[in-house]
Design a protein around this motif. Structure first.
Motif, short mmCIF file in Angstrom:
data_model
loop_
_atom_site.label_atom_id
_atom_site.label_comp_id
_atom_site.label_asym_id
_atom_site.label_seq_id
_atom_site.Cartn_x
_atom_site.Cartn_y
_atom_site.Cartn_z
N LYS A 1 -76.55 -38.15 -63.32
CA LYS A 1 -77.51 -37.96 -64.71
C LYS A 1 -76.67 -37.34 -65.81
CE LYS A 1 -81.77 -38.07 -62.35
NZ LYS A 1 -83.01 -37.35 -62.00
N VAL A 2 -75.97 -36.36 -65.55
CA VAL A 2 -75.32 -35.72 -66.54
C VAL A 2 -74.09 -36.30 -67.13
CG1 VAL A 2 -73.84 -33.63 -67.11
CG2 VAL A 2 -75.88 -33.18 -65.61
N LEU A 3 -73.47 -37.02 -66.49
CA LEU A 3 -72.49 -37.92 -66.87
C LEU A 3 -73.13 -39.08 -67.62
CD1 LEU A 3 -70.12 -38.28 -63.61
CD2 LEU A 3 -69.79 -36.77 -65.75
N LEU A 4 -74.01 -39.66 -67.44
CA LEU A 4 -74.99 -40.57 -68.01
C LEU A 4 -75.27 -40.21 -69.44
CD1 LEU A 4 -75.91 -43.76 -68.02
CD2 LEU A 4 -77.83 -42.90 -66.87
N GLU A 5 -75.66 -39.04 -69.52
CA GLU A 5 -76.11 -38.60 -70.82
C GLU A 5 -74.87 -38.37 -71.82
OE1 GLU A 5 -77.80 -34.85 -69.99
OE2 GLU A 5 -80.11 -35.79 -69.45
N LYS A 6 -73.77 -38.09 -71.24
CA LYS A 6 -72.55 -37.94 -72.08
C LYS A 6 -71.63 -39.16 -72.39
CE LYS A 6 -71.69 -33.28 -70.49
NZ LYS A 6 -70.79 -32.21 -69.90
N ALA A 7 -72.09 -40.22 -71.54
CA ALA A 7 -71.14 -41.62 -71.49
C ALA A 7 -71.67 -42.08 -72.78
CB ALA A 7 -71.31 -42.36 -70.16
N THR A 8 -70.68 -42.72 -73.46
CA THR A 8 -71.04 -43.67 -74.73
C THR A 8 -70.67 -45.02 -74.62
OG1 THR A 8 -68.73 -42.78 -75.75
CG2 THR A 8 -70.87 -41.63 -76.13
N ASP B 1 -73.27 -48.67 -67.96
CA ASP B 1 -73.86 -49.61 -66.81
C ASP B 1 -73.27 -49.21 -65.47
OD1 ASP B 1 -75.04 -50.82 -68.77
OD2 ASP B 1 -73.28 -52.60 -68.95
N ALA B 2 -72.09 -48.72 -65.39
CA ALA B 2 -71.61 -48.43 -64.11
C ALA B 2 -72.32 -46.92 -63.42
CB ALA B 2 -70.12 -48.23 -63.95
N LEU B 3 -72.57 -46.13 -64.31
CA LEU B 3 -73.28 -44.96 -63.89
C LEU B 3 -74.82 -45.16 -63.60
CD1 LEU B 3 -71.61 -42.37 -66.62
CD2 LEU B 3 -71.26 -42.40 -64.17
N THR B 4 -75.22 -46.12 -64.36
CA THR B 4 -76.77 -46.39 -64.12
C THR B 4 -76.90 -46.90 -63.00
OG1 THR B 4 -77.18 -46.78 -66.51
CG2 THR B 4 -78.77 -47.88 -65.10
N ALA B 5 -76.06 -47.98 -62.40
CA ALA B 5 -76.09 -48.75 -61.25
C ALA B 5 -75.91 -47.52 -59.97
CB ALA B 5 -74.89 -49.42 -61.01
N GLU B 6 -74.98 -46.67 -60.22
CA GLU B 6 -74.79 -45.78 -59.25
C GLU B 6 -75.95 -44.71 -59.05
OE1 GLU B 6 -72.63 -43.58 -56.26
OE2 GLU B 6 -72.20 -45.58 -57.17
#
Length: 225
Positions: free
Chosen positions: A14-21, A27-32
């Motif tokens: 979730k932390v990585l997803l907030e930082k990803a641009t 998409d990869a982080l959302t799937a994970e």
């Protein structure tokens, strides 16, 4: 624990997803994230099911009603030309299952067993019947508060004066014996002694009076001679 590790992984994603641009990274982080959430959910469901299984009470085992056995000798009997009928009273016996009332016959005996009647088992055994019976022709009937045992006479149209041989022997022992080879006066004295021991006061007075009068008449007869 595995569930705690999954939770940590989920928080980090979730932390990585907030930082990803970048879209591809997001998409990869959302799937994970979805995958980990599913695993967490499954682990929770599994744990809940295990807790419920542990809380279930042990399987109830139906109590076995052993009951103690009561030996009975309380019965009455009658007879017809073909059967000897034995009646025994057991309160509520008509309410127990038919298979709980069992009678086993032999040629000179029978035994009754009533299982689980008011928490008890009742047994009645009668041995040494006066005369032989037909095992195949004998039976039982259950009536209100009563078991009727039907012993089929092996020889019909014969009268039973007693139900058992033991009863016959006991009754015959009670009869006064008369020995024809002994002095008749001795036999009479034995009878008078028996009456004196067992008779009531009125009977004793009557017998004594008759005895005295008889002796007086005999004495008068001797004097006349």
């Amino acid at each position: 624990m595995a569930s705690e590790e999954l939770q940590k992984d989920l928080e980090e994603v979730k932390v990585l997803l907030e930082k990803a641009t970048r879209k591809r990274v997001r998409d990869a982080l959302t799937a994970e994230k979805s995958k980990i959430e599913t695993e967490v959910k499954n682990k929770k469901s599994q744990k809940k099911a295990e807790l419920l299984d542990n809380e279930k009470p042990a399987a109830m085992v139906a109590p076995i009603t052993m009951g103690y056995k009561v030996k009975s000798s309380n019965y009455g009997w009658d007879q017809s030309d073909k059967c000897v009928k034995i009646y025994t009273t057991l309160s509520g016996v008509h309410q127990v299952p038919t298979e709980n009332v069992q009678v086993h016959f032999t040629e000179r005996s029978f035994d009754l067993l009533v299982k689980n009647l008011n928490g008890k088992s009742y047994s009645m055994i009668v041995n040494n019947l006066l005369k032989p019976i037909s095992v195949e022709g004998s039976s039982k009937k259950v009536k209100t508060d009563t078991v009727l045992i039907l012993c089929r006479k092996k020889v019909g149209n014969t009268r039973w004066d007693y139900l058992t041989q033991v009863e016959k022997e006991c009754k015959e022992k009670e009869k006064p014996s008369y020995d024809t080879e002994t002095d008749p006066r001795e036999g009479l004295m034995n009878v008078l002694k028996k009456i004196d021991e067992d008779g009531d006061d009125d009977m004793k007075r009557t017998i004594n009076k008759d005895w005295v009068e008889s002796r007086e008449k005999q004495a008068k007869g001797v004097l006349r001679l």
